[in-house]
Design an enzyme around this catalytic site. Structure first.
Site, PDB file in Angstrom:
ATOM      1  N   HIS A  22     -24.073  73.927 -28.442  1.00 52.47           N
ATOM      2  CA  HIS A  22     -24.808  74.251 -29.173  1.00 52.47           C
ATOM      3  C   HIS A  22     -26.620  73.797 -28.862  1.00 52.47           C
ATOM      4  O   HIS A  22     -27.374  74.725 -28.535  1.00 52.47           O
ATOM      5  CB  HIS A  22     -23.834  73.192 -30.872  1.00 52.47           C
ATOM      6  CG  HIS A  22     -25.737  74.074 -32.334  1.00 52.47           C
ATOM      7  ND1 HIS A  22     -24.968  75.103 -32.517  1.00 52.47           N
ATOM      8  CD2 HIS A  22     -26.577  73.804 -32.105  1.00 52.47           C
ATOM      9  CE1 HIS A  22     -26.331  75.214 -33.162  1.00 52.47           C
ATOM     10  NE2 HIS A  22     -27.053  74.410 -33.642  1.00 52.47           N
ATOM     11  N   GLU A  23     -26.946  72.547 -28.415  1.00 55.64           N
ATOM     12  CA  GLU A  23     -27.688  72.201 -28.546  1.00 55.64           C
ATOM     13  C   GLU A  23     -28.643  72.500 -27.474  1.00 55.64           C
ATOM     14  O   GLU A  23     -29.532  72.653 -26.819  1.00 55.64           O
ATOM     15  CB  GLU A  23     -28.048  70.190 -28.547  1.00 55.64           C
ATOM     16  CG  GLU A  23     -27.879  69.856 -29.416  1.00 55.64           C
ATOM     17  CD  GLU A  23     -28.588  70.216 -30.930  1.00 55.64           C
ATOM     18  OE1 GLU A  23     -29.349  70.744 -30.323  1.00 55.64           O
ATOM     19  OE2 GLU A  23     -28.284  70.514 -32.306  1.00 55.64           O
ATOM     20  N   HIS A  26     -29.849  75.818 -27.138  1.00 61.24           N
ATOM     21  CA  HIS A  26     -31.226  75.759 -27.981  1.00 61.24           C
ATOM     22  C   HIS A  26     -31.641  75.134 -26.422  1.00 61.24           C
ATOM     23  O   HIS A  26     -33.438  75.425 -26.798  1.00 61.24           O
ATOM     24  CB  HIS A  26     -31.184  74.264 -28.372  1.00 61.24           C
ATOM     25  CG  HIS A  26     -30.890  75.054 -30.712  1.00 61.24           C
ATOM     26  ND1 HIS A  26     -31.219  76.229 -30.971  1.00 61.24           N
ATOM     27  CD2 HIS A  26     -30.459  74.126 -30.830  1.00 61.24           C
ATOM     28  CE1 HIS A  26     -30.897  76.059 -32.024  1.00 61.24           C
ATOM     29  NE2 HIS A  26     -29.784  74.722 -32.223  1.00 61.24           N
TER      30      HIS A  26
END
Length: 455
Positions: A22-23, A26
């Site tokens: 997920h990170e 980003h």
């Protein structure tokens, strides 16, 4: 490794993979947009480990509180930014670039699910056929006329090959339909259509396992009534029963299979039953009093003994499902989309009260499922990982301030009003979002504790 440590390790691996993916979504989007990344953290709070890498000296850290992570970017709202780096500040980017950076996290979770499903479908997985066991008495399955050994061919006109596929189609249809048609074929190769009433699932607020509520159980082959394991300090051990004992009769009723033993024991909580067993060619009599155990609001009997089995599953119960690379990719995308849409639908029904809040799971329940799936094999564990990744992606896209979806909501408002949302509005939104998130976590932990004590 002890059971607790095994489940903890399985959960930690799932959580670590999902947070990093997920990170990293980003992070990659920020790099693409030219934004400087100051820190990539797995977990919150004080860093337990930290190192700097790359041209920008990005700090990569593992922090003390593991339930999540974050990517810290250069931003004028969080500190002074040198004039020569203003163009690399997050808040100086166009609204569309900021939206791409924010949405990249959930998108990475969906992409992970697609990749996992693709690999599984392409490689092929061995799964249970949708073979039905004898339905529970007075259940919807029994009322529909479903019988032991019937194979489900279609659910509401959709062909199914596996037990999980059958379960998934039933859940999807049960959201809106009161009755679902099942096309089945029995051991005598006779095809029939059964109409299954699924209204009870919705009326219960979707609490518990839907198939259990409907009385649908996986077919179990007839096993000989031979004891394989007798637990210490159990009713069976107290009665002198031993591994290898073959149960001939219970209360003078002849026993033909292990299912007969289970049936007699379950209906006799706290009541002494008389067994005749064959031990090393000699008939031995024994009296055992099954312990009374609570199960779904009623008492059943258990003696603490398991059937003797070699652990292998009969080939006729299993089916191997595999696809070509393109078909597997197409099915993976559809699977991810369908499960995302269903998750969002269930969240909506939870808000309107149609689905019970008791369905929310916290870290304890997720850890339990992680451990169980890991014990079942790599295929099951990867499917569980894909499902949780989808859930995380959907959750983060909800329009709640503090989550990615909340930031997207701010940016949509910014596009409409042609100006950024005020700092005060964002501050209030953050407080509301934090309160909602804490309330959600409280529900999750309460449900976890309730499941631990109520089973």
């Amino acid at each position: 490794m002890s059971g607790f440590l095994y489940y903890l390790a399985a959960f930690a691996l799932v959580l670590g993979i999902l947070v990093v993916v997920h990170e990293f979504g980003h992070y990659l989007a920020a790099r693409w947009a030219g934004v400087k990344v100051l820190r990539f953290s797995v977990g919150f709070g004080r860093p337990l480990w930290a190192r700097r890498f790359g041209q920008d000296g990005t700090e990569w850290a593992i922090a003390a509180f593991p339930l999540g992570g974050y990517v810290k970017m250069l931003d004028e709202r969080e500190g002074e930014v040198p004039a020569e780096e203003l163009h690399r500040s997050f808040n100086r980017q166009s609204v569309l670039r900021r939206m791409v950076i924010v949405v990249a996290g959930p998108a990475a979770n969906f992409l992970l699910a697609i990749v996992l499903y693709w690999g599984l479908f392409w490689n092929g997985t061995e799964e249970f056929k949708p073979l039905l066991g004898a339905p529970a008495v007075e259940s919807a399955a029994a009322s529909a006329g479903l019988e032991d050994g019937e194979l489900v061919l279609k659910v509401a006109g959709e062909s199914v090959q596996t037990w999980q596929e059958m379960r998934w189609f039933l859940l999807q249809r049960a959201v809106e339909q009161n009755q679902i048609e099942l096309e089945v074929i029995n051991p005598q190769h006779e095809i029939a259509v059964r109409r299954l009433d699924v209204l009870a699932v919705r009326q219960s607020g979707w609490e518990g396992e839907a198939l259990d509520r409907l009385g649908l159980t996986l077919y179990r082959p007839r096993l000989p009534p031979v004891l394989g394991q007798v637990n210490a300090n159990s009713a069976a051990a107290d009665a002198g029963l031993r591994p290898g004992d073959e149960v001939l009769s219970i209360d003078a009723t002849p026993i033909g299979s292990w299912a007969d033993v289970v049936q007699h024991v379950r209906k006799s909580p706290g009541k002494a039953i008389h067994l005749e067993v064959l031990r090393d060619g000699v008939r031995v009599e024994s009296t055992v009093t099954p312990a009374a155990v609570e199960e779904r609001g009623r008492q059943i009997g258990r003696i603490g003994a398991a059937v003797a089995a070699d652990g292998r599953l009969p080939a006729e119960l299993m089916v191997t499902v595999s696809y070509g690379p393109l078909s597997a990719l197409n099915k993976a995308v559809i699977e991810t989309w369908d499960k995302s849409a269903f998750t969002l639908l269930m969240i909506g029904k939870m808000i309107t009260g149609e689905v019970s809040w008791r369905n929310i799971s916290g870290p304890v329940t997720i850890a339990d499922y992680a451990g169980r799936s890991a014990r079942l094999g790599v295929d099951y564990y990867l499917k569980f990982l894909a499902l949780v990744s989808i859930s995380l992606g959907v959750l983060n896209l909800l329009p709640i301030p503090i989550l990615d979806g909340g930031h997207l909501l701010y940016y949509l408002v910014e596009i409409i009003k042609r100006g950024p949302v005020s700092e005060r509005t964002m501050e209030i939104g953050q407080q509301i979002g934090l309160a909602l998130l804490l309330m959600l976590m409280a529900f999750a932990f309460y449900n976890d504790i309730n499941r631990l004590f109520s089973g």
